[in-house]
Enzyme design. Structure first.
Site, PDB file in Angstrom:
ATOM      1  N   SER A  21     -32.229 -20.762  13.657  1.00 31.90           N
ATOM      2  CA  SER A  21     -31.008 -21.476  14.028  1.00 31.90           C
ATOM      3  C   SER A  21     -31.341 -22.512  15.079  1.00 31.90           C
ATOM      4  O   SER A  21     -32.270 -22.321  15.875  1.00 31.90           O
ATOM      5  CB  SER A  21     -29.974 -20.496  14.593  1.00 31.90           C
ATOM      6  OG  SER A  21     -28.864 -21.188  15.137  1.00 31.90           O
ATOM      7  N   TYR A  34     -27.919 -13.853  20.968  1.00 29.04           N
ATOM      8  CA  TYR A  34     -28.076 -14.544  19.683  1.00 29.04           C
ATOM      9  C   TYR A  34     -29.159 -15.620  19.800  1.00 29.04           C
ATOM     10  O   TYR A  34     -30.068 -15.700  18.965  1.00 29.04           O
ATOM     11  CB  TYR A  34     -26.740 -15.160  19.255  1.00 29.04           C
ATOM     12  CG  TYR A  34     -26.813 -15.887  17.938  1.00 29.04           C
ATOM     13  CD1 TYR A  34     -26.800 -15.185  16.739  1.00 29.04           C
ATOM     14  CD2 TYR A  34     -26.910 -17.272  17.888  1.00 29.04           C
ATOM     15  CE1 TYR A  34     -26.877 -15.841  15.524  1.00 29.04           C
ATOM     16  CE2 TYR A  34     -26.985 -17.945  16.686  1.00 29.04           C
ATOM     17  CZ  TYR A  34     -26.973 -17.229  15.501  1.00 29.04           C
ATOM     18  OH  TYR A  34     -27.052 -17.885  14.307  1.00 29.04           O
ATOM     19  N   ASN A  35     -29.069 -16.447  20.848  1.00 34.58           N
ATOM     20  CA  ASN A  35     -30.042 -17.527  21.030  1.00 34.58           C
ATOM     21  C   ASN A  35     -31.455 -16.972  21.175  1.00 34.58           C
ATOM     22  O   ASN A  35     -32.399 -17.495  20.579  1.00 34.58           O
ATOM     23  CB  ASN A  35     -29.677 -18.376  22.241  1.00 34.58           C
ATOM     24  CG  ASN A  35     -28.427 -19.185  22.017  1.00 34.58           C
ATOM     25  OD1 ASN A  35     -27.592 -18.854  21.195  1.00 34.58           O
ATOM     26  ND2 ASN A  35     -28.275 -20.244  22.777  1.00 34.58           N
ATOM     27  N   ALA A  36     -31.604 -15.909  21.954  1.00 31.28           N
ATOM     28  CA  ALA A  36     -32.933 -15.316  22.154  1.00 31.28           C
ATOM     29  C   ALA A  36     -33.488 -14.758  20.846  1.00 31.28           C
ATOM     30  O   ALA A  36     -34.686 -14.902  20.565  1.00 31.28           O
ATOM     31  CB  ALA A  36     -32.861 -14.221  23.215  1.00 31.28           C
ATOM     32  N   SER A  37     -32.641 -14.143  20.036  1.00 30.52           N
ATOM     33  CA  SER A  37     -33.127 -13.591  18.764  1.00 30.52           C
ATOM     34  C   SER A  37     -33.594 -14.709  17.834  1.00 30.52           C
ATOM     35  O   SER A  37     -34.586 -14.551  17.113  1.00 30.52           O
ATOM     36  CB  SER A  37     -32.051 -12.733  18.095  1.00 30.52           C
ATOM     37  OG  SER A  37     -30.994 -13.516  17.599  1.00 30.52           O
ATOM     38  N   LYS A  38     -32.903 -15.836  17.846  1.00 30.45           N
ATOM     39  CA  LYS A  38     -33.310 -16.953  16.985  1.00 30.45           C
ATOM     40  C   LYS A  38     -34.590 -17.597  17.495  1.00 30.45           C
ATOM     41  O   LYS A  38     -35.449 -18.019  16.710  1.00 30.45           O
ATOM     42  CB  LYS A  38     -32.179 -17.981  16.864  1.00 30.45           C
ATOM     43  CG  LYS A  38     -30.942 -17.411  16.182  1.00 30.45           C
ATOM     44  CD  LYS A  38     -31.279 -16.773  14.854  1.00 30.45           C
ATOM     45  CE  LYS A  38     -30.084 -16.157  14.178  1.00 30.45           C
ATOM     46  NZ  LYS A  38     -30.416 -15.583  12.876  1.00 30.45           N
TER      47      LYS A  38
END
Length: 185
Positions: A21, A34-38
């Site tokens: 993403s 969410y940002n860290a997982s992407k």
């Protein structure tokens, strides 16, 4: 799963298309996990590309907002329950354009067939990498101004939510498919 498929991909000269993403590089309040997982997805496939060399093609896709359950307002609340909250969606995503799923899919297939190693869909989302790299203070200021609310305040009080109340902006930035009040939790 990726590691288990590598022997077959080597033999068949196959390709891996990793969907991450643009959130992997665009910071946003209330989206840190969410940002860290992407970002982890991007880092994993960049490292794997280095390990495999040219034996297996890897295209890392970092789409912008795309028509999906998330852009329709489906979130997991603090209690771990899936809920539909289109007001929260509007506060989080505001006037950032949401691309139709079919358009994003077509761009991904075309990019993978070309052998792109990185692909941002739609094309203009790639420009945000440069904003973050060269103007991080501006990006932080904009996020703070548009998205941030004081601790304890509702995210729905963010200016980003109010922007969609300006006549016409919702219709320009969001496809009608994400407005449904009939979404299931």
């Amino acid at each position: 799963m990726t590691y288990l498929s590598i022997p077959h991909l080597r033999r068949s000269k196959g390709k891996i298309v990793a969907i991450a993403s643009s959130a992997s590089w665009i910071p946003a309040p209330r989206m840190s996990l969410y940002n860290a997982s992407k970002a982890a997805v991007v880092s994993f496939y960049e490292s794997l590309r280095m390990e495999l060399g040219s034996e297996v093609g890897i295209t890392i896709v970092t789409p912008g907002l795309t028509e999906s359950e998330m852009t329709q307002g489906k979130f997991m609340n603090k209690d771990g329950v899936m809920v539909v909250d289109q007001d929260l969606r509007d506060a989080e995503m505001s006037i950032m354009p949401i691309e139709m799923a079919a358009t994003t899919a077509r761009g991904i297939v075309e990019g993978a067939c070309r052998g792109d190693i990185y692909l941002a869909v739609p094309w203009w989302i790639q420009t945000t990498v440069y904003w973050v790299a060269f103007f991080p203070e501006l990006v932080e200021w904009a996020n703070h101004w548009f998205l941030y609310v004081e601790p304890g305040a509702s995210p729905l009080d963010a200016p980003s939510k109010k922007l969609l109340d300006v006549p016409g902006l919702r219709h320009v930035s969001q496809p009608s498919s994400v407005w449904s009040s009939e979404l299931k939790e």
